[in-house]
Design an enzyme around this catalytic site. Structure first.
Site, PDB file in Angstrom:
ATOM      1  N   ASP A  32       0.662  -1.527   0.061  1.00 19.93           N
ATOM      2  CA  ASP A  32       0.060  -0.642   0.210  1.00 19.93           C
ATOM      3  C   ASP A  32       0.731   0.494  -0.464  1.00 19.93           C
ATOM      4  OD1 ASP A  32      -1.508   1.795   0.707  1.00 19.93           O
ATOM      5  OD2 ASP A  32      -3.432   0.417   1.503  1.00 19.93           O
ATOM      6  N   ASN A  33       0.380   2.286  -0.358  1.00 19.68           N
ATOM      7  CA  ASN A  33       1.161   2.853  -0.304  1.00 19.68           C
ATOM      8  C   ASN A  33       0.460   4.353   0.632  1.00 19.68           C
ATOM      9  OD1 ASN A  33      -1.144   4.963  -1.479  1.00 19.68           O
ATOM     10  ND2 ASN A  33      -0.304   5.667  -3.897  1.00 19.68           N
ATOM     11  N   ASN A  36      -4.391   6.646   0.418  1.00 20.85           N
ATOM     12  CA  ASN A  36      -5.894   6.882   1.493  1.00 20.85           C
ATOM     13  C   ASN A  36      -5.926   5.788   2.571  1.00 20.85           C
ATOM     14  OD1 ASN A  36      -7.917   8.325   1.736  1.00 20.85           O
ATOM     15  ND2 ASN A  36      -8.988   5.853   0.932  1.00 20.85           N
ATOM     16  N   PHE A  81      -7.400  -4.522  -4.037  1.00 15.68           N
ATOM     17  CA  PHE A  81      -8.577  -3.931  -3.496  1.00 15.68           C
ATOM     18  C   PHE A  81      -7.711  -1.667  -3.509  1.00 15.68           C
ATOM     19  CE2 PHE A  81      -8.335  -6.578  -0.197  1.00 15.68           C
ATOM     20  CZ  PHE A  81      -9.795  -6.351  -0.210  1.00 15.68           C
ATOM     21  N   SER A 125     -17.519  -2.939  -8.138  1.00 20.25           N
ATOM     22  CA  SER A 125     -18.433  -2.482  -7.543  1.00 20.25           C
ATOM     23  C   SER A 125     -19.770  -2.555  -8.069  1.00 20.25           C
ATOM     24  CB  SER A 125     -18.561  -0.840  -7.870  1.00 20.25           C
ATOM     25  OG  SER A 125     -18.970   0.110  -7.697  1.00 20.25           O
ATOM     26  N   TYR A 150     -15.132   7.108 -12.080  1.00 23.58           N
ATOM     27  CA  TYR A 150     -14.218   5.818 -10.698  1.00 23.58           C
ATOM     28  C   TYR A 150     -15.545   4.724 -11.327  1.00 23.58           C
ATOM     29  CZ  TYR A 150     -15.916   2.647  -7.442  1.00 23.58           C
ATOM     30  OH  TYR A 150     -15.058   1.880  -6.710  1.00 23.58           O
ATOM     31  N   LYS A 154     -14.192   0.797 -13.337  1.00 21.14           N
ATOM     32  CA  LYS A 154     -14.671  -0.725 -12.851  1.00 21.14           C
ATOM     33  C   LYS A 154     -14.566  -1.739 -14.080  1.00 21.14           C
ATOM     34  CE  LYS A 154     -13.942   0.158  -8.576  1.00 21.14           C
ATOM     35  NZ  LYS A 154     -12.032  -0.176  -7.871  1.00 21.14           N
ATOM     36  N   ASN A 199     -17.417  11.178   0.921  1.00 21.16           N
ATOM     37  CA  ASN A 199     -18.756  12.015   0.485  1.00 21.16           C
ATOM     38  C   ASN A 199     -19.418  10.192   0.051  1.00 21.16           C
ATOM     39  OD1 ASN A 199     -16.560  12.660  -1.775  1.00 21.16           O
ATOM     40  ND2 ASN A 199     -15.466  10.463  -0.943  1.00 21.16           N
ATOM     41  N   ASN A 200     -19.894   9.394   0.826  1.00 18.16           N
ATOM     42  CA  ASN A 200     -20.839   8.374   1.192  1.00 18.16           C
ATOM     43  C   ASN A 200     -21.235   8.841   3.131  1.00 18.16           C
ATOM     44  OD1 ASN A 200     -17.458   6.705   0.358  1.00 18.16           O
ATOM     45  ND2 ASN A 200     -19.989   6.589  -0.582  1.00 18.16           N
TER      46      ASN A 200
HETATM   47  P1  NAD Z   1      -9.616   3.103   0.482  1.00 11.88           P
HETATM   48  O1  NAD Z   1      -9.376   4.406   0.001  1.00 11.88           O
HETATM   49  O2  NAD Z   1      -9.820   2.528   1.983  1.00 11.88           O
HETATM   50  O3  NAD Z   1      -8.386   1.773   0.333  1.00 11.88           O
HETATM   51  C1  NAD Z   1      -7.704   1.267  -0.621  1.00 11.88           C
HETATM   52  C2  NAD Z   1      -6.507   1.415  -0.566  1.00 11.88           C
HETATM   53  O4  NAD Z   1      -5.772   1.225  -1.899  1.00 11.88           O
HETATM   54  C3  NAD Z   1      -5.638   2.568   0.611  1.00 11.88           C
HETATM   55  O5  NAD Z   1      -5.306   1.904   1.126  1.00 11.88           O
HETATM   56  C4  NAD Z   1      -5.349   2.929  -0.862  1.00 11.88           C
HETATM   57  O6  NAD Z   1      -3.683   4.131   0.285  1.00 11.88           O
HETATM   58  C5  NAD Z   1      -4.417   2.356  -0.984  1.00 11.88           C
HETATM   59  N1  NAD Z   1      -4.179   2.914  -2.732  1.00 11.88           N
HETATM   60  C6  NAD Z   1      -4.558   3.732  -4.080  1.00 11.88           C
HETATM   61  N2  NAD Z   1      -3.921   3.938  -5.195  1.00 11.88           N
HETATM   62  C7  NAD Z   1      -2.696   2.834  -4.378  1.00 11.88           C
HETATM   63  C8  NAD Z   1      -1.356   2.857  -5.314  1.00 11.88           C
HETATM   64  N3  NAD Z   1      -1.294   3.036  -6.486  1.00 11.88           N
HETATM   65  N4  NAD Z   1      -1.073   2.086  -4.967  1.00 11.88           N
HETATM   66  C9  NAD Z   1      -0.269   1.373  -3.293  1.00 11.88           C
HETATM   67  N5  NAD Z   1      -1.198   1.535  -3.090  1.00 11.88           N
HETATM   68  C10 NAD Z   1      -2.990   2.639  -3.559  1.00 11.88           C
HETATM   69  O7  NAD Z   1     -10.861   2.040  -0.087  1.00 11.88           O
HETATM   70  P2  NAD Z   1     -12.133   0.726   0.320  1.00 11.88           P
HETATM   71  O8  NAD Z   1     -13.477   1.455   0.522  1.00 11.88           O
HETATM   72  O9  NAD Z   1     -11.319   0.462   1.475  1.00 11.88           O
HETATM   73  O10 NAD Z   1     -12.074  -0.192  -1.333  1.00 11.88           O
HETATM   74  C11 NAD Z   1     -11.441  -0.748  -2.150  1.00 11.88           C
HETATM   75  C12 NAD Z   1     -11.989  -1.253  -3.199  1.00 11.88           C
HETATM   76  O11 NAD Z   1     -12.842  -1.739  -3.372  1.00 11.88           O
HETATM   77  C13 NAD Z   1     -11.057   0.033  -4.193  1.00 11.88           C
HETATM   78  O12 NAD Z   1     -10.834  -0.468  -5.171  1.00 11.88           O
HETATM   79  C14 NAD Z   1     -12.350   0.550  -4.138  1.00 11.88           C
HETATM   80  O13 NAD Z   1     -12.745   1.238  -6.047  1.00 11.88           O
HETATM   81  C15 NAD Z   1     -13.658  -0.738  -4.149  1.00 11.88           C
HETATM   82  N6  NAD Z   1     -14.711  -0.270  -3.643  1.00 11.88           N
HETATM   83  C16 NAD Z   1     -15.197   0.426  -2.629  1.00 11.88           C
HETATM   84  C17 NAD Z   1     -16.724   0.494  -2.337  1.00 11.88           C
HETATM   85  C18 NAD Z   1     -16.658   0.946  -0.993  1.00 11.88           C
HETATM   86  O14 NAD Z   1     -17.681   1.915  -0.795  1.00 11.88           O
HETATM   87  N7  NAD Z   1     -16.363   1.432   0.456  1.00 11.88           N
HETATM   88  C19 NAD Z   1     -17.172  -0.323  -3.282  1.00 11.88           C
HETATM   89  C20 NAD Z   1     -17.178  -0.944  -3.815  1.00 11.88           C
HETATM   90  C21 NAD Z   1     -16.160  -0.741  -4.644  1.00 11.88           C
HETATM   91  N1  UDP Z   2     -26.233  10.530   0.200  1.00  9.02           N
HETATM   92  C1  UDP Z   2     -26.587  11.991   0.824  1.00  9.02           C
HETATM   93  N2  UDP Z   2     -26.401  12.665   1.571  1.00  9.02           N
HETATM   94  C2  UDP Z   2     -24.518  12.355   2.501  1.00  9.02           C
HETATM   95  C3  UDP Z   2     -24.007  11.170   0.973  1.00  9.02           C
HETATM   96  C4  UDP Z   2     -24.763  10.388   0.499  1.00  9.02           C
HETATM   97  O1  UDP Z   2     -27.881  12.034   0.887  1.00  9.02           O
HETATM   98  O2  UDP Z   2     -24.186  12.909   2.718  1.00  9.02           O
HETATM   99  C5  UDP Z   2     -26.799   9.576  -0.105  1.00  9.02           C
HETATM  100  C6  UDP Z   2     -27.097   9.707  -1.860  1.00  9.02           C
HETATM  101  O3  UDP Z   2     -27.271   9.990  -2.340  1.00  9.02           O
HETATM  102  C7  UDP Z   2     -27.254   7.974  -2.217  1.00  9.02           C
HETATM  103  C8  UDP Z   2     -27.148   7.205  -0.859  1.00  9.02           C
HETATM  104  O4  UDP Z   2     -26.886   7.865   0.328  1.00  9.02           O
HETATM  105  O5  UDP Z   2     -29.005   7.516  -2.281  1.00  9.02           O
HETATM  106  C9  UDP Z   2     -25.911   6.895  -0.604  1.00  9.02           C
HETATM  107  O6  UDP Z   2     -24.617   6.809  -0.739  1.00  9.02           O
HETATM  108  P1  UDP Z   2     -22.827   6.795  -0.713  1.00  9.02           P
HETATM  109  O7  UDP Z   2     -22.534   8.010  -1.667  1.00  9.02           O
HETATM  110  O8  UDP Z   2     -23.206   6.338   0.082  1.00  9.02           O
HETATM  111  O9  UDP Z   2     -23.205   5.616  -2.185  1.00  9.02           O
HETATM  112  P2  UDP Z   2     -23.467   5.210  -3.522  1.00  9.02           P
HETATM  113  O10 UDP Z   2     -24.279   6.654  -4.071  1.00  9.02           O
HETATM  114  O11 UDP Z   2     -22.416   5.354  -4.259  1.00  9.02           O
HETATM  115  O12 UDP Z   2     -24.730   3.783  -3.587  1.00  9.02           O
END
Ligand code: NAD
Ligand code: UDP
Length: 339
Positions: A32-33, A36, A81, A125, A150, A154, A199-200
């Protein structure tokens, strides 16, 4: 004992997966770098499991550095990941997203080829179902049209991995399509720690609860859904992590090329999330209704039958568990790992 390389394993889902893999008897290496995440997350994985994890701090795009991981260890499978994941940021910085997400995938595949590592599991995703597929999503549906870079990364990475598997019959690829991971390990020691404004939904709710944000804005209450707010398939991150263990068991045993939805199959609305969080934790979440967020679909949820049928995996935790564990993590770590 098999050794699993977690690329991006210090992050939210990777750290929880590391715990479940270690508890299931796998050896874990993390690369990991920390773009995040932070070393403290890995330290806490070791604390929870009482086992040590070998860590390489490197950028996975850097295939020369990445090669040291493969030359110094015998790796049985990779879980990828490592990616940038902020939807809004990807709209503003598409080139950075394409560069990071695609190049990490290519570097991993190149090293795997060089060192004859034949198993990869990829963090995909639900976003790949795009705008046109009806809910609930099933794995055989065609990938759809995404609303942001994004999502396109994927789609492209799925395609790259499928093409690589087609070309090399010995290469096994499992694409895991996550729905909406929330919650934290029940110890409260590891959890989601977003940098800046979340964001989430769930991390935002948790930061309002702990006093870091004044109020939640609910993005739209005029959708064609039962209460007018969007519905999503929220999944406890520990259930999700256990899905990875099942996928690793499967890929090491059977190989092949498969796609699995990892979701509960049950959607909840934004209002239901806020209400449940308030009720379970006895805390009021100050919130207002605002306009829709661009690109949001009214509903997204899985048909999770295939993962049950083939992997023997299904979710065990409830929405109340997700809300309780999120708050347990946030209240014990108000500033995340910096607390
Ligand atoms: P996260 O950001 O917590 O974890 C990703 C990790 O990858 C971090 O530790 C970051 O430092 C590392 N990273 C990123 N780019 C790198 C690089 N170039 N070299 C080395 N390390 C690197 O995210 P997460 O929520 O744990 O998600 C993990 C994976 O799952 C991601 O690919 C994300 O797109 C996917 N995903 C996440 C969600 C979600 O809602 N969390 C949903 C669907 C898919
Ligand atoms: N959402 C919201 N306020 C926020 C963040 C998210 O109402 O500050 C809503 C967003 O519109 C979505 C749901 O919560 O309907 C889940 O959003 P999230 O970004 O967590 O996941 P995704 O939209 O990527 O499924």
């Amino acid at each position: 004992m098999s050794t699993i390389l977690l690329a991006g394993g210090a992050g939210y889902i990777g750290s929880h997966t590391a715990v479940e893999l270690l508890n299931s008897g796998y050896d874990v290496i993390i690369a990991d770098n920390y773009s995040n995440s932070c070393p403290e997350a890995v330290r806490r994985v070791e604390e929870i499991t009482g086992q040590s994890v070998k860590v390489y701090e490197l950028d996975i795009k850097d295939s020369v550095k990445l090669e040291t991981v493969f030359s110094e260890n015998k790796i049985d499978a990779v879980i990828h990941f490592a990616g940038l994941k902020a939807v809004g940021e990807s709209v503003d910085k598409p080139v950075i997203y394409y560069r990071n997400n695609i190049d990490t995938t290519l570097s991993l595949l190149e090293c795997m080829t060089r060192y004859s590592v034949k198993n990869i599991i990829f963090s995909s995703s639900a976003t790949v179902y795009g705008e046109e597929n009806p809910v609930p999503y099933t794995e055989e549906m065609k990938r759809g049209t995404c609303t942001n870079p994004y999502g396109w990364t994927k789609v492209m990475m799925e395609q790259i991995l499928e093409d690589a598997a087609k070309a090399d019959k010995e290469l096994s690829v499992v694409l895991l399509r996550y729905f909406n991971p929330i919650g934290a390990h029940e110890s409260g020691r590891i959890g989601e720690d977003p940098q800046g404004i979340p964001n989430n939904l769930m991390p935002y709710v948790a930061q309002v609860a702990v006093g870091r944000r004044e109020k939640l804005t609910i993005f739209g209450n005029d959708y064609d859904t039962p209460d007018g707010t969007c519905r999503r398939d929220y999944i406890h991150v520990v259930d999700l992590a256990k899905g990875h263990v099942k996928a690793i068991d499967y890929i090491l045993r059977n190989g092949g090329a498969e796609i699995f939805n990892l979701g509960t199959g049950t959607p909840y609305s934004v209002t239901e999330i806020v209400d449940t969080f308030e009720k379970v934790n006895g805390i009021r979440i100050n919130h207002v209704y605002g306009p829709r967020r661009a690109g949001d679909l009214p509903e997204s949820y899985a048909n999770a039958d295939k993962a049950f049928k083939i992997l023997g995996w299904k979710t065990e935790k409830t929405l109340a568990d997700m809300c309780r564990d999120t708050w347990n993590w946030q209240k014990n770590n108000p500033q995340g790992y910096k607390s």
